[in-house]
Design a protein around this motif. Structure first.
Motif, PDB file in Angstrom:
ATOM      1  N   ARG A 199       3.210   3.149  -5.174  1.00  6.17           N
ATOM      2  CA  ARG A 199       2.307   3.443  -6.285  1.00  6.17           C
ATOM      3  C   ARG A 199       3.043   3.109  -7.579  1.00  6.17           C
ATOM      4  O   ARG A 199       4.125   3.624  -7.844  1.00  6.17           O
ATOM      5  CB  ARG A 199       1.922   4.917  -6.261  1.00  6.17           C
ATOM      6  N   ALA A 245       0.818  -1.215   0.000  1.00  7.23           N
ATOM      7  CA  ALA A 245       0.000   0.000   0.000  1.00  7.23           C
ATOM      8  C   ALA A 245       0.853   1.268   0.000  1.00  7.23           C
ATOM      9  O   ALA A 245       0.355   2.350  -0.317  1.00  7.23           O
ATOM     10  CB  ALA A 245      -0.929   0.000   1.216  1.00  7.23           C
ATOM     11  N   ASP A 267      -1.533   1.731 -11.604  1.00  9.26           N
ATOM     12  CA  ASP A 267      -2.247   2.835 -12.238  1.00  9.26           C
ATOM     13  C   ASP A 267      -1.832   2.838 -13.701  1.00  9.26           C
ATOM     14  O   ASP A 267      -0.671   3.120 -14.010  1.00  9.26           O
ATOM     15  CB  ASP A 267      -1.862   4.180 -11.614  1.00  9.26           C
ATOM     16  N   GLY A 306       1.353  -7.328  -4.762  1.00 15.10           N
ATOM     17  CA  GLY A 306       0.079  -6.739  -4.371  1.00 15.10           C
ATOM     18  C   GLY A 306      -0.022  -5.238  -4.577  1.00 15.10           C
ATOM     19  O   GLY A 306      -1.002  -4.618  -4.168  1.00 15.10           O
ATOM     20  N   SER A 319       3.745  -5.931  -8.849  1.00 11.87           N
ATOM     21  CA  SER A 319       2.371  -6.346  -9.078  1.00 11.87           C
ATOM     22  C   SER A 319       2.070  -7.650  -8.341  1.00 11.87           C
ATOM     23  O   SER A 319       1.029  -7.785  -7.696  1.00 11.87           O
ATOM     24  CB  SER A 319       2.145  -6.495 -10.589  1.00 11.87           C
ATOM     25  N   LEU A 366      -0.990  -2.097  -6.481  1.00 12.05           N
ATOM     26  CA  LEU A 366      -1.967  -1.808  -7.524  1.00 12.05           C
ATOM     27  C   LEU A 366      -1.312  -1.012  -8.646  1.00 12.05           C
ATOM     28  O   LEU A 366      -0.472  -0.139  -8.395  1.00 12.05           O
ATOM     29  CB  LEU A 366      -3.150  -1.031  -6.949  1.00 12.05           C
TER      30      LEU A 366
END
Ligand SMILES: [Zn+2]
Length: 105
Positions: free
Chosen positions: A22, A19, A65, A61, A58, A63
């Protein structure tokens, strides 16, 4: 939870969670980057990501964009203005069939 090791240019190796990272991929342009806020100095770090890094992040985990292809299109001329939108709105009030007016000849 998966721990991702990244390197801050100032602090060295730091541990991140998925988390915290990015991942931005612009497939059409052939580039990808990942960014994270260093947990030690709070700087925002951005680094290029090759295909292997993208796959690794990836699978951990993070994410993805995806940058839409439209963002990377070349644009010519000036941007439309508020007046242009008003002109179109006024034009639409007096025209019921739009398509024939905008078909390229
Ligand atoms: Zn740092």
């Amino acid at each position: 939870m998966t721990t991702i090791k990244a390197t801050c240019p100032m602090c060295g190796d730091v541990d991140l969670t998925p988390a915290d990272v990015r991942l931005t991929v612009a497939e059409a342009a052939g580039w990808a980057t990942y960014t994270f806020k260093c947990v030690s100095c709070q700087d925002l770090i951005e680094k290029a990501a090759d295909n292997e890094v993208v796959a690794l992040l990836s699978s951990a985990g993070v994410l993805i964009d995806n940058v839409p292809d439209e963002v990377l299109e070349a644009h010519h001329g000036r941007p439309i203005s508020y007046d242009d939108v008003l002109d179109l709105a006024l034009w639409l009030e007096t025209h019921d069939i739009i398509v024939p007016h905008f078909v390229a000849h």
